[in-house]
Scaffold this active site. Structure first.
Site, short mmCIF file in Angstrom:
data_model
loop_
_atom_site.label_atom_id
_atom_site.label_comp_id
_atom_site.label_asym_id
_atom_site.label_seq_id
_atom_site.Cartn_x
_atom_site.Cartn_y
_atom_site.Cartn_z
N ASP A 12 0.81 -1.22 0.00
CA ASP A 12 0.00 0.00 0.00
C ASP A 12 0.85 1.27 0.00
O ASP A 12 2.01 1.27 0.40
CB ASP A 12 -0.87 0.04 1.27
CG ASP A 12 -1.99 -0.98 1.25
OD1 ASP A 12 -1.94 -1.89 0.42
OD2 ASP A 12 -2.90 -0.85 2.10
N ASP A 13 0.20 2.36 -0.43
CA ASP A 13 0.67 3.74 -0.25
C ASP A 13 1.73 4.21 -1.22
O ASP A 13 2.26 5.31 -1.09
CB ASP A 13 1.14 3.99 1.20
CG ASP A 13 0.02 3.96 2.21
OD1 ASP A 13 -1.12 3.65 1.81
OD2 ASP A 13 0.27 4.23 3.39
N HIS B 274 -5.91 2.98 -4.28
CA HIS B 274 -5.89 3.19 -2.82
C HIS B 274 -6.35 4.61 -2.50
O HIS B 274 -5.93 5.19 -1.51
CB HIS B 274 -4.48 2.91 -2.29
CG HIS B 274 -4.39 2.73 -0.80
ND1 HIS B 274 -5.26 1.94 -0.09
CD2 HIS B 274 -3.53 3.24 0.12
CE1 HIS B 274 -4.93 1.97 1.20
NE2 HIS B 274 -3.88 2.77 1.35
N HIS C 9 -6.19 9.45 0.34
CA HIS C 9 -6.12 8.59 1.51
C HIS C 9 -7.00 9.00 2.69
O HIS C 9 -6.55 9.01 3.84
CB HIS C 9 -4.66 8.49 1.98
CG HIS C 9 -4.32 7.19 2.66
ND1 HIS C 9 -4.58 6.96 3.99
CD2 HIS C 9 -3.75 6.05 2.21
CE1 HIS C 9 -4.16 5.74 4.31
NE2 HIS C 9 -3.66 5.17 3.24
N TYR D 65 -6.97 2.51 5.68
CA TYR D 65 -7.33 2.02 7.03
C TYR D 65 -8.29 0.84 6.99
O TYR D 65 -8.85 0.47 8.02
CB TYR D 65 -7.96 3.14 7.90
CG TYR D 65 -7.41 4.51 7.66
CD1 TYR D 65 -6.08 4.81 8.00
CD2 TYR D 65 -8.17 5.50 7.05
CE1 TYR D 65 -5.56 6.07 7.75
CE2 TYR D 65 -7.65 6.75 6.79
CZ TYR D 65 -6.34 7.03 7.15
OH TYR D 65 -5.83 8.27 6.89
N HIS E 130 3.45 -2.27 3.38
CA HIS E 130 3.56 -0.93 2.79
C HIS E 130 4.90 -0.70 2.11
O HIS E 130 5.92 -1.18 2.58
CB HIS E 130 3.39 0.13 3.89
CG HIS E 130 2.00 0.22 4.43
ND1 HIS E 130 1.51 -0.68 5.36
CD2 HIS E 130 0.98 1.07 4.16
CE1 HIS E 130 0.26 -0.36 5.64
NE2 HIS E 130 -0.09 0.70 4.93
ZN LIG Z 1 -2.76 3.29 3.12
#
Ligand SMILES: [Zn+2]
Ligand SMILES: *[C@@H]1O[C@H](CO)[C@@H](O)[C@H](O)[C@H]1NC(C)=O
Ligand SMILES: *[C@@H]1O[C@H](CO)[C@@H](O)[C@H](O)[C@H]1NC(C)=O
Ligand SMILES: *[C@@H]1O[C@H](CO)[C@@H](O)[C@H](O)[C@H]1NC(C)=O
Length: 439
Positions: free
Chosen positions: A162-163, A213, A217, A255, A317
């Site tokens: 993620d991210d 994603h 965010h 989340y 991540h």
């Molecule tokens: Zn995230």
């Protein structure tokens, strides 16, 4: 909770995209870059919709969407200028998206439940709306809608990060490439905008799977229908334009915060299936003192040497050097223990579509392998708040959830004038919010 150094690290990840040198752009471009043209659809890739999927019409703009059309070069000024620089303004959305939403609402496909609020970091609903009810079914509270993906098939690790993209992504991408690992990259729209070189490395160089994603965010269940539309739509648009017209099929809520309303907008308007996870390394908190490399090693060891049913979808991540290192450390242990690694966007076998072009309920594909063993699921997770959505009769749900934890932290959702601040605060909120996710 968040020391100055961790904040600097987060800031660096987002403000120094230029550190990602142009050297990461491959010299062996075929039909993707730098001026991205429509590329041949790979029969192996499962992360994007076939060309006949209805969602294509939502992202085709100008003259770009035909088999000979071209898109602005990724990273060029024309490319950058086409997208919101920060939180998207939901009063200025492409009419096609708004029409599609209105149509879905009128068809009764979008549950009319109120947005949650996050005072104290905990998404809560007005009284009368139980997050564990089938009406709300909040993924934050570990309510599983059977159409969402929480588990991998037996013996499989569904790999995803993620991210990204961030300045730490190139190291991870290099490792994935060296070991021929396919993974899904759940990307943040503004991070693509600020780090086009790393985006190109993920898409062209390592041929990674891409998934949504969101754009900046947020906690998605706190947003209005139109803001949900904006967060998903703009992330899909920048991916579409930057991949020669590919429409992603999957998204992961920041989340893990989704509910019946949000997931319905994702699926019914955009054709996005929701992917959550069943284990959390907490690697997002490495830089803020929330966890340690040793603690991750210990959890990883436990999961990787434990039962193979259901398979693992581990929240990881590409957010810091440490989180990338923790993955690289664990990789040999995955192999030693006989796990089969698959991009999490590839764990649903085959392309099964409903009449209207959305994805058929493919939960059976996954549960077929996991349900038989759910009775022998590890007892270590008992007591977690996981529960099955009322519609879940497959027996696959709720056998395993993220371990519960007592950690919690309050956070406020920053809104801001400047894009940079907005991005940074989104990620700080990400880190803070994850504590709640575990709570
Ligand atoms: Zn995230
Ligand atoms: C198809 O792409 C070409 C080349 O970019 C463009 O000139 C043409 O207008 C496009 N046609 C349509 C129908 O979009
Ligand atoms: C991948 O392999 C290349 C070439 O051997 C090496 O230079 C690079 O450091 C490797 N990347 C990682 C992350 O191990
Ligand atoms: C944990 O650390 C030990 C010692 O460095 C190492 O041998 C092992 O591979 C690590 N395991 C994981 C899952 O990272």
């Amino acid at each position: 909770m968040f020391g100055p150094s961790s904040l600097r690290l987060l800031a660096a990840a987002l403000t120094l995209p230029a550190l990602v040198s142009a050297g990461f752009l491959p010299v062996h471009d075929h039909d993707h870059a730098p001026t991205t043209t429509i590329s041949k659809l790979s029969p192996d890739a499962k992360w994007y919709h076939r060309r006949d999927h209805r969602a294509h019409s939502l992202f085709a703009r100008d003259a770009a969407d035909n088999s000979t059309g071209s898109f602005p070069a990724v990273g060029s000024p024309a490319w950058s200028a086409a997208y919101p620089q920060s939180t998207p303004d939901s009063s200025k959305l492409p009419q096609a998206w708004v029409d599609a939403l209105n149509q879905a609402v009128q068809a009764g496909k979008i549950p009319n439940i109120p947005p949650s609020t996050t005072t104290g970091g905990n998404p809560t609903y007005p009284s009368g709306y139980d997050p564990m009810s089938s009406q709300v079914c909040s993924a934050t509270y570990k309510c599983r809608n059977p159409d969402d993906i929480w588990d991998a098939p037996e013996g499989v690790i569904g790999s995803g990060f993620d991210d990204g993209p961030t300045e730490f992504s190139p190291e991870l991408y290099s490792f994935l490439k060296n070991n021929s690992i396919k993974a899904t990259h759940f990307m943040i729209g503004v991070n693509i905008l600020t780090d086009p070189a790393a985006f190109t490395q993920a898409y062209v160089d390592i041929q990674g799977d891409l998934a949504v994603h969101t754009y900046t965010h947020p906690y998605m269940t706190t947003l209005s229908n139109l803001d949900v539309l904006a967060q998903l739509g703009w992330t899909m648009q920048i991916m579409y334009d930057s991949t020669g017209g590919k429409v992603p099929r999957y998204w992961r809520p920041p989340y893990g915060d989704s509910d019946e309303r949000v997931r319905a907008i994702a699926l019914e308007v955009f054709g996005l299936t929701t992917i959550i996870w069943n284990q959390d390394t907490e690697d997002w908190s490495l830089t803020s003192g929330g966890t340690t490399m040793q603690a991750i090693n210990s959890s990883m060891t436990q999961w990787l040497t434990g039962p193979k049913t259901p398979g693992l979808i581990i929240l990881e991540h590409e957010l810091s050097a440490q989180s990338v290192q923790a993955y690289m450390d664990a990789y040999p242990v995955m192999i030693q223990n006989g796990w089969k690694l698959q991009s999490v966007a590839g764990i649903q076998d085959g392309d099964i579509y409903r009449e209207d072009g959305s994805i058929l309920d493919v939960d059976n594909t996954v549960s077929a392998t996991s349900s038989g063993a759910s009775t022998s699921a590890p007892s270590t997770v008992s007591g977690s708040p996981s529960t099955a959505h009322s519609a879940s009769t497959t027996g696959s749900s709720s056998s395993r959830a993220s371990g519960s934890s007592t950690g919690s932290v309050s956070t406020t959702q920053a809104s801001s004038a400047s894009a940079r601040w907005s991005i940074n605060s989104a990620l700080v909120a990400c880190v803070a919010g994850m504590f709640f996710t575990l709570a």
